[in-house]
Design a protein around this motif. Sequence first.
Motif, PDB file in Angstrom:
ATOM      1  N   HIS A 184      75.182  76.666  40.578  1.00 43.89           N
ATOM      2  CA  HIS A 184      75.762  78.006  40.448  1.00 43.89           C
ATOM      3  C   HIS A 184      74.685  79.075  40.320  1.00 43.89           C
ATOM      4  N   ALA A 185      73.885  78.972  39.310  1.00 54.27           N
ATOM      5  CA  ALA A 185      72.846  79.974  39.065  1.00 54.27           C
ATOM      6  C   ALA A 185      71.755  79.347  38.219  1.00 54.27           C
ATOM      7  N   SER A 186      70.571  79.924  38.321  1.00 56.54           N
ATOM      8  CA  SER A 186      69.467  79.347  37.541  1.00 56.54           C
ATOM      9  C   SER A 186      68.431  80.421  37.249  1.00 56.54           C
ATOM     10  N   ALA A 187      67.781  80.248  36.104  1.00 54.04           N
ATOM     11  CA  ALA A 187      66.684  81.167  35.759  1.00 54.04           C
ATOM     12  C   ALA A 187      65.373  80.693  36.377  1.00 54.04           C
ATOM     13  N   TYR A 188      65.414  79.567  37.112  1.00 54.22           N
ATOM     14  CA  TYR A 188      64.180  78.967  37.620  1.00 54.22           C
ATOM     15  C   TYR A 188      64.213  78.909  39.132  1.00 54.22           C
ATOM     16  N   GLY A 189      63.021  78.818  39.697  1.00 52.67           N
ATOM     17  CA  GLY A 189      62.943  78.764  41.153  1.00 52.67           C
ATOM     18  C   GLY A 189      63.614  77.523  41.695  1.00 52.67           C
ATOM     19  N   LYS A 190      64.020  77.583  42.965  1.00 47.35           N
ATOM     20  CA  LYS A 190      64.689  76.469  43.659  1.00 47.35           C
ATOM     21  C   LYS A 190      65.963  76.024  42.931  1.00 47.35           C
ATOM     22  N   MET A 191      66.539  76.910  42.181  1.00 52.17           N
ATOM     23  CA  MET A 191      67.790  76.630  41.465  1.00 52.17           C
ATOM     24  C   MET A 191      67.655  75.404  40.559  1.00 52.17           C
ATOM     25  N   LEU A 192      66.469  75.180  40.045  1.00 48.73           N
ATOM     26  CA  LEU A 192      66.278  74.030  39.167  1.00 48.73           C
ATOM     27  C   LEU A 192      67.025  74.240  37.856  1.00 48.73           C
ATOM     28  N   ALA A 193      67.405  73.114  37.262  1.00 47.25           N
ATOM     29  CA  ALA A 193      68.168  73.193  36.015  1.00 47.25           C
ATOM     30  C   ALA A 193      67.276  73.439  34.804  1.00 47.25           C
ATOM     31  N   ALA A 194      65.969  73.267  34.991  1.00 50.33           N
ATOM     32  CA  ALA A 194      65.037  73.518  33.885  1.00 50.33           C
ATOM     33  C   ALA A 194      63.729  73.995  34.502  1.00 50.33           C
ATOM     34  N   ALA A 195      62.787  74.409  33.666  1.00 47.88           N
ATOM     35  CA  ALA A 195      61.495  74.903  34.168  1.00 47.88           C
ATOM     36  C   ALA A 195      60.811  73.812  34.982  1.00 47.88           C
ATOM     37  N   THR A 196      60.091  74.244  36.007  1.00 46.86           N
ATOM     38  CA  THR A 196      59.449  73.299  36.923  1.00 46.86           C
ATOM     39  C   THR A 196      58.543  72.326  36.190  1.00 46.86           C
ATOM     40  N   ASN A 197      57.889  72.813  35.143  1.00 48.54           N
ATOM     41  CA  ASN A 197      56.927  71.953  34.461  1.00 48.54           C
ATOM     42  C   ASN A 197      57.578  71.103  33.380  1.00 48.54           C
ATOM     43  N   LYS A 198      58.918  71.120  33.343  1.00 43.23           N
ATOM     44  CA  LYS A 198      59.589  70.323  32.301  1.00 43.23           C
ATOM     45  C   LYS A 198      60.660  69.414  32.880  1.00 43.23           C
ATOM     46  N   ILE A 199      61.155  69.750  34.060  1.00 36.38           N
ATOM     47  CA  ILE A 199      62.363  69.079  34.527  1.00 36.38           C
ATOM     48  C   ILE A 199      62.168  67.587  34.739  1.00 36.38           C
ATOM     49  N   CYS A 200      61.000  67.201  35.221  1.00 36.21           N
ATOM     50  CA  CYS A 200      60.799  65.769  35.488  1.00 36.21           C
ATOM     51  C   CYS A 200      60.833  64.973  34.188  1.00 36.21           C
ATOM     52  N   PHE A 201      60.334  65.573  33.123  1.00 35.08           N
ATOM     53  CA  PHE A 201      60.229  64.845  31.856  1.00 35.08           C
ATOM     54  C   PHE A 201      61.590  64.636  31.194  1.00 35.08           C
ATOM     55  N   THR A 202      62.624  65.262  31.730  1.00 34.24           N
ATOM     56  CA  THR A 202      63.943  65.031  31.141  1.00 34.24           C
ATOM     57  C   THR A 202      64.392  63.593  31.394  1.00 34.24           C
ATOM     58  N   CYS A 203      63.912  63.008  32.496  1.00 34.24           N
ATOM     59  CA  CYS A 203      64.193  61.585  32.737  1.00 34.24           C
ATOM     60  C   CYS A 203      62.952  60.727  32.507  1.00 34.24           C
ATOM     61  N   HIS A 204      61.827  61.207  32.999  1.00 37.62           N
ATOM     62  CA  HIS A 204      60.587  60.420  32.925  1.00 37.62           C
ATOM     63  C   HIS A 204      59.872  60.755  31.623  1.00 37.62           C
ATOM     64  N   THR A 205      60.344  60.151  30.540  1.00 36.71           N
ATOM     65  CA  THR A 205      59.886  60.568  29.211  1.00 36.71           C
ATOM     66  C   THR A 205      58.587  59.916  28.775  1.00 36.71           C
ATOM     67  N   ASN A 206      58.209  58.802  29.390  1.00 35.06           N
ATOM     68  CA  ASN A 206      57.052  58.063  28.859  1.00 35.06           C
ATOM     69  C   ASN A 206      55.826  58.144  29.742  1.00 35.06           C
ATOM     70  N   ILE A 207      55.722  59.201  30.503  1.00 36.56           N
ATOM     71  CA  ILE A 207      54.602  59.317  31.432  1.00 36.56           C
ATOM     72  C   ILE A 207      53.278  59.439  30.678  1.00 36.56           C
TER      73      ILE A 207
END
Lengths: 430, 298
Positions: free
Chosen positions: A78-101
């Motif tokens: 629907h809408a996003s405060a981040y580029g590419k309509m991401l659900a979270a900031a670009t530098n954080k979104i991957c860590f929402t699933c990949h927590t143990n990197i």
Amino acid sequence: MKKDRVIVPYWILLLLVASSVCIVGLSAEAQQNKFRLKPGAQGKICLSCHGEFGKKLKQPFVHTPVKAGECSSCHNPHASAYGKMLAAATNKICFTCHTNIVPDQALSTHKPVGEGNCIKCHDPHSAKNKFNLLSAGNELCFGCHAGLADTIKKVKFKHGPVEKSCLNCHSPHASGKSVGLLQEKVPALCLKCHKTETPIFQKQHMNYPVAKALCTSCHDPHGSDKAGMLYANVHQPVAGKMCNQCHEEPGSSKPFATKKSGLDLCKGCHITLVNDALNKNRIHWPVTDKTGCLNCHSPHASKEASLLKTSLTDLCGECHADTIERQKQADTKHPPVQEGLCMSCHAPHASNNLFLIEQASQIELCQTCHDYEKHQTHPLGEKTVDPRNKNVRVTCASCHAAHGTANKHLLYYPTSTELCVQCHMEYDRR
Amino acid sequence: MKQFIALVSIVLFPLAMQAGETVKLRPMGSAYSDVADMGILEPEGVGCGNKSVLLVADTGHGRLISYSLLEGGPQPGVEIRIPQMGYPQRVRMNSSGAIFVLDGRQHRILRISPLGEYIGTVEAEGLPGKAISWIPKNFAIDAQDNLYILDVISSRVLVLNSEGKFQRQISYPQSEGFFSDVAVDAQGTVYLLNSVTAAIYSAAQNADTFSPFVKGLKEYVSFPTALAVDRKHLYVVDQNGGGVVLLSREGTFEGRKLSRGWMEGELRYPSDICLDDKGGVFIADRGNNRVQIFMVVP
């Protein structure tokens, strides 16, 4: 009076259990389908507009949520405060699933990982390469580490595991065991491949128990033009296999202990240099402390000339961080400072002059590069008294700061007006 | 009620402001030259104490200048030159007016009489163990005339009595960086300054180890190189930043004084500081070839 027992019919119990399961299941589904998409619409509905995306799905390696058609795992439809309509900031979104990197207490973290810049290496949707890597093998690493790539390709004596894959030694994300993203500390890492008990190995190392020492003190792990993969510049006793010139005998109880410490050890060969330094008015104090020469020099081998441990910017910056930082923030860069040529102006060991400057006269020092008389006629020198202070003479440093300022041309003030009226106060119209 | 609040505010506001005020340094002028009007050049050290005398290590000219401090300011300075002193970098006085000078070329501390006569060098007698060589980087003198010498080659502070006999040593703390100054307060607590990490360590009287006193001064200083202590404050000289940072005796930051420049009240690469018993603060303003004099205003 005896109470009547309440008997719940089994069919009611069954109904209650079934209802609970349905509620939990529906909650989970609701969480996954938080946008309440029509059944079967997840993913497919996005493709109805983003048709070109279909090609990505045909790549050999597809990111799991993409494969499952769960675009809304990463994107807000629907809408996003981040580029590419991401659900979270670009530098954080991957860590929402990949927590143990990055492990807790990591000793080193790869810069793009620390910055959350995962797409520097990975395609978030799909790729030809495993783990959705943008390039395969070492080519990916060489995209950033171009200098190292060049070295690895060109050196005469190559290190096999390096040619095959950087990941033979390095962890791509972070390491909880070592600096430099190494999978293990040195020498444990090296001992995985190199057998140190063989007679030839022991002979090559003059029978010193180097399995307990730092291999990278002598050897360049990425390869080198020197036999034995030694660093480009080798200390003469090492090149001559005369380890016992500095160290105790290999069979002693402390074979790696040095026969003397600090200056006392080095002056055995470098007596002239040490005496010259001690006979000058000003000595660079790290020369005299317990660590002595090893504050700056590697005792065995180094990539840098004069066996310096690292580049001068990094080496001098270990103590003089504020000066290096000033240059980084400077508007105008002073090339000898920016290029780490500290010794263009400063004597590294000792000098008779303030700040270990080579020349007694500041003007003479600047004149080694700047023929200032050709571009300016402002009086300078011993006969020109600074109007602000009768004990000071006008020199280059009256207006310019050699390590940089926030102003152009290394000036202390942003405009020439503000600068000039510091001395020519009668013209100050501010 | 409103009037009461207004009245209380009027009374309390100045008090609150005063509570936030730190020490002020009132400029009292500068020493530029000796009695023969020969200017000071790159002064590295200043020494003062309870004798109303200011000593300046006029390093660039290889001499000391002695100024008598009277109410009107420093009187014309008298030169002290001795052949054994080629490059004075630090100068201190003990309670009887004897002068101690760290000579940068000889790497030794010279002993000079109050009248400027060479007596000899400080030879540390009775040093323990094998560590008999020492190179002084800096030194301080306490109220009992003991010498506290920063021995860089052996990573310790050597404590010698007024005759040069070894009393004890305090090993450097385990730390990155480089220790460049030492100071002692009236209670015998020793302070050690790390220029690279901008940290200060302390050792109580008769202690043989240092403990962290202040960390994280990097926020306030660029490259500190000198330290002094009085009853109420520690004074940290920021060489590269051209200023002086004040810390309370508990180590809390209490302000940064002065700024970088050429004018009176500004500093360029200051290299040393001393505090006398009358509230005088003397700063070797090396880059400006002078010694600046301030008075502490509480």
